[in-house]
Design a protein around this motif. Structure first.
Motif, mmCIF file in Angstrom:
data_model
loop_
_atom_site.group_PDB
_atom_site.id
_atom_site.type_symbol
_atom_site.label_atom_id
_atom_site.label_comp_id
_atom_site.label_asym_id
_atom_site.label_seq_id
_atom_site.Cartn_x
_atom_site.Cartn_y
_atom_site.Cartn_z
ATOM 1 N N GLY A 51 0.813 -1.214 0.000
ATOM 2 C CA GLY A 51 0.000 0.000 0.000
ATOM 3 C C GLY A 51 0.847 1.265 0.000
ATOM 4 N N ILE A 52 1.913 1.285 0.796
ATOM 5 C CA ILE A 52 2.804 2.452 0.842
ATOM 6 C C ILE A 52 3.457 2.673 -0.517
ATOM 7 C CG2 ILE A 52 4.954 3.336 1.835
ATOM 8 C CD1 ILE A 52 4.110 1.984 4.475
ATOM 9 N N VAL A 53 3.927 1.594 -1.140
ATOM 10 C CA VAL A 53 4.550 1.722 -2.461
ATOM 11 C C VAL A 53 3.538 2.236 -3.476
ATOM 12 C CG1 VAL A 53 5.592 0.416 -4.356
ATOM 13 C CG2 VAL A 53 6.339 0.011 -2.016
ATOM 14 N N LEU A 54 2.310 1.762 -3.424
ATOM 15 C CA LEU A 54 1.286 2.233 -4.359
ATOM 16 C C LEU A 54 0.955 3.707 -4.145
ATOM 17 C CD1 LEU A 54 -1.135 -0.832 -4.474
ATOM 18 C CD2 LEU A 54 0.494 -0.074 -6.229
ATOM 19 N N VAL A 55 0.908 4.146 -2.896
ATOM 20 C CA VAL A 55 0.651 5.561 -2.605
ATOM 21 C C VAL A 55 1.794 6.429 -3.129
ATOM 22 C CG1 VAL A 55 0.469 7.255 -0.735
ATOM 23 C CG2 VAL A 55 -0.879 5.166 -0.668
ATOM 24 N N PHE A 56 3.029 6.011 -2.888
ATOM 25 C CA PHE A 56 4.173 6.761 -3.389
ATOM 26 C C PHE A 56 4.176 6.777 -4.923
ATOM 27 C CE2 PHE A 56 5.828 6.953 0.825
ATOM 28 C CZ PHE A 56 6.796 7.951 0.818
ATOM 29 N N ALA A 57 3.840 5.659 -5.549
ATOM 30 C CA ALA A 57 3.809 5.597 -7.016
ATOM 31 C C ALA A 57 2.715 6.514 -7.572
ATOM 32 C CB ALA A 57 3.593 4.169 -7.483
ATOM 33 N N ALA A 58 1.546 6.507 -6.941
ATOM 34 C CA ALA A 58 0.458 7.377 -7.402
ATOM 35 C C ALA A 58 0.836 8.842 -7.245
ATOM 36 C CB ALA A 58 -0.819 7.073 -6.618
ATOM 37 N N PHE A 63 2.008 14.013 -9.574
ATOM 38 C CA PHE A 63 2.569 15.319 -9.284
ATOM 39 C C PHE A 63 4.026 15.521 -9.723
ATOM 40 C CE2 PHE A 63 -0.664 14.664 -5.949
ATOM 41 C CZ PHE A 63 -1.531 15.664 -6.335
ATOM 42 N N LEU A 64 4.808 14.480 -9.785
ATOM 43 C CA LEU A 64 6.244 14.668 -9.998
ATOM 44 C C LEU A 64 6.732 14.304 -11.391
ATOM 45 C CD1 LEU A 64 7.525 13.351 -6.577
ATOM 46 C CD2 LEU A 64 7.123 15.710 -7.278
ATOM 47 N N ARG A 65 6.006 13.484 -12.108
ATOM 48 C CA ARG A 65 6.446 13.062 -13.432
ATOM 49 C C ARG A 65 6.287 14.194 -14.423
ATOM 50 N NH1 ARG A 65 3.349 8.606 -16.857
ATOM 51 N NH2 ARG A 65 1.802 10.206 -16.601
ATOM 52 N N ARG A 66 7.307 14.378 -15.242
ATOM 53 C CA ARG A 66 7.260 15.393 -16.292
ATOM 54 C C ARG A 66 7.078 14.716 -17.639
ATOM 55 N NH1 ARG A 66 12.473 18.777 -14.374
ATOM 56 N NH2 ARG A 66 11.637 19.433 -12.384
ATOM 57 N N SER A 67 6.355 15.355 -18.510
ATOM 58 C CA SER A 67 6.140 14.788 -19.852
ATOM 59 C C SER A 67 7.378 14.886 -20.691
ATOM 60 C CB SER A 67 5.031 15.524 -20.571
ATOM 61 O OG SER A 67 3.883 15.579 -19.787
#
Length: 67
Positions: A51-58, A63-67
């Motif tokens: 669950g923690i990994v999924l929250v961090f991935a989401a 918010f952090l990924r750039r196109s």
């Protein structure tokens, strides 16, 4: 004659540093939660870690990924 390796773009280097710090923070949260709450419970510990990994991935994808 050997030439030094080509330096990366400074913004690219700071992006890599941010990702490394993000992963270290995620690992610290997982270890902290494991030791504080789920020391002797394997299945609950596994479920919470996933669950923690999924929250961090989401959070990363939203918010952090750039196109």
């Amino acid at each position: 004659m050997s030439y030094p390796a080509k330096m990366e773009n400074p913004s690219s280097m700071s992006r890599h540093l941010a990702i490394v710090l993000y992963v270290i923070t995620m690992a610290a949260v997982i270890v902290g939660v494991d030791f504080l709450f789920f020391r002797d419970r394997f299945w609950e510990r596994l479920a919470v870690n996933i669950g923690i990994v999924l929250v961090f991935a989401a959070f990363y994808l939203l918010f952090l990924r750039r196109s």
